[in-house]
Motif scaffolding. Sequence first.
Motif, PDB file in Angstrom:
ATOM      1  N   UNK A 134      73.393  48.617 -38.105  1.00 31.77           N
ATOM      2  CA  UNK A 134      74.204  49.594 -38.031  1.00 31.77           C
ATOM      3  C   UNK A 134      74.372  50.422 -36.565  1.00 31.77           C
ATOM      4  N   UNK A 135      73.158  50.099 -36.039  1.00 28.19           N
ATOM      5  CA  UNK A 135      73.282  50.784 -34.481  1.00 28.19           C
ATOM      6  C   UNK A 135      72.872  49.783 -33.598  1.00 28.19           C
ATOM      7  N   UNK A 136      73.376  48.416 -33.803  1.00 35.30           N
ATOM      8  CA  UNK A 136      72.951  47.203 -33.078  1.00 35.30           C
ATOM      9  C   UNK A 136      72.785  47.140 -31.450  1.00 35.30           C
ATOM     10  N   UNK A 137      73.640  47.901 -30.963  1.00 33.77           N
ATOM     11  CA  UNK A 137      73.758  48.206 -29.162  1.00 33.77           C
ATOM     12  C   UNK A 137      72.454  49.135 -29.135  1.00 33.77           C
ATOM     13  N   UNK A 138      71.992  50.011 -29.916  1.00 40.27           N
ATOM     14  CA  UNK A 138      71.003  50.803 -29.674  1.00 40.27           C
ATOM     15  C   UNK A 138      69.580  50.701 -30.543  1.00 40.27           C
ATOM     16  N   UNK A 139      69.419  49.354 -30.939  1.00 38.19           N
ATOM     17  CA  UNK A 139      68.101  48.908 -31.703  1.00 38.19           C
ATOM     18  C   UNK A 139      67.040  49.082 -30.533  1.00 38.19           C
ATOM     19  N   UNK A 140      65.983  49.554 -31.268  1.00 36.51           N
ATOM     20  CA  UNK A 140      64.842  49.639 -30.480  1.00 36.51           C
ATOM     21  C   UNK A 140      64.447  48.121 -29.853  1.00 36.51           C
ATOM     22  N   UNK A 141      63.349  48.105 -28.824  1.00 35.17           N
ATOM     23  CA  UNK A 141      62.880  46.920 -28.201  1.00 35.17           C
ATOM     24  C   UNK A 141      62.145  45.987 -29.454  1.00 35.17           C
ATOM     25  N   UNK A 142      61.537  46.249 -30.036  1.00 37.98           N
ATOM     26  CA  UNK A 142      60.796  45.294 -31.233  1.00 37.98           C
ATOM     27  C   UNK A 142      61.848  44.798 -31.893  1.00 37.98           C
ATOM     28  N   UNK A 143      62.961  45.323 -32.323  1.00 35.71           N
ATOM     29  CA  UNK A 143      64.026  44.605 -32.933  1.00 35.71           C
ATOM     30  C   UNK A 143      64.610  43.610 -32.347  1.00 35.71           C
ATOM     31  N   UNK A 144      64.916  43.761 -30.754  1.00 34.81           N
ATOM     32  CA  UNK A 144      65.368  43.033 -30.028  1.00 34.81           C
ATOM     33  C   UNK A 144      64.661  41.604 -29.577  1.00 34.81           C
ATOM     34  N   UNK A 145      63.322  42.029 -29.716  1.00 35.23           N
ATOM     35  CA  UNK A 145      62.348  40.999 -29.481  1.00 35.23           C
ATOM     36  C   UNK A 145      62.083  39.999 -30.481  1.00 35.23           C
ATOM     37  N   UNK A 146      62.254  40.359 -31.935  1.00 30.31           N
ATOM     38  CA  UNK A 146      62.079  39.983 -33.089  1.00 30.31           C
ATOM     39  C   UNK A 146      63.118  38.481 -33.392  1.00 30.31           C
ATOM     40  N   UNK A 147      62.873  37.765 -32.984  1.00 34.81           N
ATOM     41  CA  UNK A 147      63.997  36.510 -33.147  1.00 34.81           C
ATOM     42  C   UNK A 147      63.218  35.508 -33.729  1.00 34.81           C
ATOM     43  N   UNK A 148      63.817  34.311 -34.021  1.00 39.61           N
ATOM     44  CA  UNK A 148      63.157  33.150 -34.790  1.00 39.61           C
ATOM     45  C   UNK A 148      63.784  31.796 -34.373  1.00 39.61           C
ATOM     46  N   UNK A 149      62.999  30.716 -34.341  1.00 39.17           N
ATOM     47  CA  UNK A 149      63.711  29.278 -34.303  1.00 39.17           C
ATOM     48  C   UNK A 149      63.586  28.880 -35.823  1.00 39.17           C
ATOM     49  N   UNK A 150      63.276  29.918 -36.751  1.00 42.82           N
ATOM     50  CA  UNK A 150      63.114  29.224 -38.199  1.00 42.82           C
ATOM     51  C   UNK A 150      63.482  30.105 -39.030  1.00 42.82           C
ATOM     52  N   UNK A 151      64.479  30.369 -39.657  1.00 42.62           N
ATOM     53  CA  UNK A 151      64.931  31.031 -40.829  1.00 42.62           C
ATOM     54  C   UNK A 151      64.065  30.931 -41.989  1.00 42.62           C
ATOM     55  N   UNK A 152      63.490  29.595 -42.009  1.00 44.62           N
ATOM     56  CA  UNK A 152      62.694  29.256 -43.252  1.00 44.62           C
ATOM     57  C   UNK A 152      61.276  29.778 -43.050  1.00 44.62           C
ATOM     58  N   UNK A 153      60.803  29.985 -41.836  1.00 48.08           N
ATOM     59  CA  UNK A 153      59.497  30.444 -41.484  1.00 48.08           C
ATOM     60  C   UNK A 153      59.678  32.085 -41.865  1.00 48.08           C
ATOM     61  N   UNK A 154      60.800  32.651 -41.383  1.00 47.46           N
ATOM     62  CA  UNK A 154      60.978  34.021 -41.820  1.00 47.46           C
ATOM     63  C   UNK A 154      61.048  34.418 -43.253  1.00 47.46           C
ATOM     64  N   UNK A 155      61.713  33.683 -44.059  1.00 49.49           N
ATOM     65  CA  UNK A 155      61.698  33.593 -45.291  1.00 49.49           C
ATOM     66  C   UNK A 155      60.363  33.632 -45.912  1.00 49.49           C
ATOM     67  N   UNK A 156      59.690  32.646 -45.642  1.00 53.37           N
ATOM     68  CA  UNK A 156      58.169  32.258 -46.264  1.00 53.37           C
ATOM     69  C   UNK A 156      57.346  33.489 -45.966  1.00 53.37           C
ATOM     70  N   UNK A 157      57.293  33.884 -44.735  1.00 54.17           N
ATOM     71  CA  UNK A 157      56.595  35.073 -44.209  1.00 54.17           C
ATOM     72  C   UNK A 157      56.817  36.309 -45.179  1.00 54.17           C
ATOM     73  N   UNK A 158      58.307  36.679 -45.251  1.00 48.39           N
ATOM     74  CA  UNK A 158      58.816  37.599 -46.330  1.00 48.39           C
ATOM     75  C   UNK A 158      58.341  37.463 -47.569  1.00 48.39           C
ATOM     76  N   UNK A 159      58.367  36.286 -48.220  1.00 51.82           N
ATOM     77  CA  UNK A 159      57.723  36.102 -49.620  1.00 51.82           C
ATOM     78  C   UNK A 159      56.200  36.287 -49.681  1.00 51.82           C
ATOM     79  N   UNK A 160      55.780  35.689 -48.723  1.00 46.46           N
ATOM     80  CA  UNK A 160      54.230  35.787 -48.772  1.00 46.46           C
ATOM     81  C   UNK A 160      53.298  36.899 -47.869  1.00 46.46           C
ATOM     82  N   UNK A 161      54.244  37.704 -47.418  1.00 45.35           N
ATOM     83  CA  UNK A 161      53.790  38.899 -46.788  1.00 45.35           C
ATOM     84  C   UNK A 161      52.881  38.592 -45.583  1.00 45.35           C
ATOM     85  N   UNK A 162      53.093  37.677 -44.847  1.00 44.12           N
ATOM     86  CA  UNK A 162      52.349  37.376 -43.518  1.00 44.12           C
ATOM     87  C   UNK A 162      53.035  37.554 -42.411  1.00 44.12           C
ATOM     88  N   UNK A 163      52.452  37.335 -41.381  1.00 43.43           N
ATOM     89  CA  UNK A 163      53.123  37.567 -40.033  1.00 43.43           C
ATOM     90  C   UNK A 163      53.311  36.287 -39.148  1.00 43.43           C
TER      91      UNK A 163
END
Length: 280
Positions: free
Chosen positions: A150-179
């Motif tokens: 909801x504050x996309x234009x003002x989101x902090x740098x960590x959020x801006x840099x957190x991007x991914x080549x693979x949504x599946x990797x994000x889903x796996x990391x989320x489900x398994x609590x890994x980084x």
Amino acid sequence: MSLRRERALTKLRKLRVQVHRDGLPAQPNVYHVAALTSALVEVLGNTGDSKRASAAAEYLYRVATPSFRATGIEPKLECKRGCDYCCRGYVSATAPQIFAAAKAIRAQSLSYEAAVARIGAAADTVRGLDWKTRCALHEPCPLLVEGACSIYASRPLPCRAFVSFSVNACRRAFELNTNDIDVPPIYGNVRSALENALRAAMKHHGLPLESYELDGALASVLAHPDAEAAWLRGENVFAGVDVDRSADPGSLLQREIMLDTLLAVASGETPAHLEGQAPK
Ligand code: SF4
Ligand code: SF4
């Protein structure tokens, strides 16, 4: 002033214009980052502006967007609106970024009360949790509304840099609590360059350099009618908020050396280890 220093400052001013216009290049060197540092020193030095901390973060974000774009990898990313595994973890940011986020929240007049209530509840839930426990909770960021920031234009740098080549990797990391997420290292480099420029400018003005846990820091700032001006006067408006202590002493020392180098270059000096590397 020596002729050498005068020439260095002239080159730095040219780079400042370039960075202001185009952002940092994909592989920024110390002179690009020092040019940005010098611009941020000026923004933070505008003592007549009681919102100069958030103004510095906003300046940084204007530079951040073309800087990340300059890496050329945006088309390969799988990030899109509605995909929010990455908005359920630990986020921390320096004070100017917290004030910029608070300003954006305050500007949402219709949803302001609800946002403050969500932030307060989230801050109570996550207070004192380390990174791993916070992520394992899967607690959504209180700024996440219908799958979008909801504050996309003002989101902090960590959020801006957190991007991914693979949504599946994000889903796996989320489900398994890994980084274990496919974050492109080049985004990490750009984020570090931007963060270093802001921290160096803050150091120049003697401001505290800590990063604070986002939910707790926002709850504190939103509860204080004039938090930014108070912080600029030296008050600790973040008392009781969790400070991000994830950096080890070695990397903190390296950071200090980098900040001092940036401030030296931004003032026209040439540290010995940079002799012969100045831009033409
Ligand atoms: S970083 Fe991962 S979870 Fe976040 S938007 Fe991109 S693909 Fe989705
Ligand atoms: S501030 Fe925005 S981008 Fe960052 S975690 Fe919260 S909702 Fe996601």
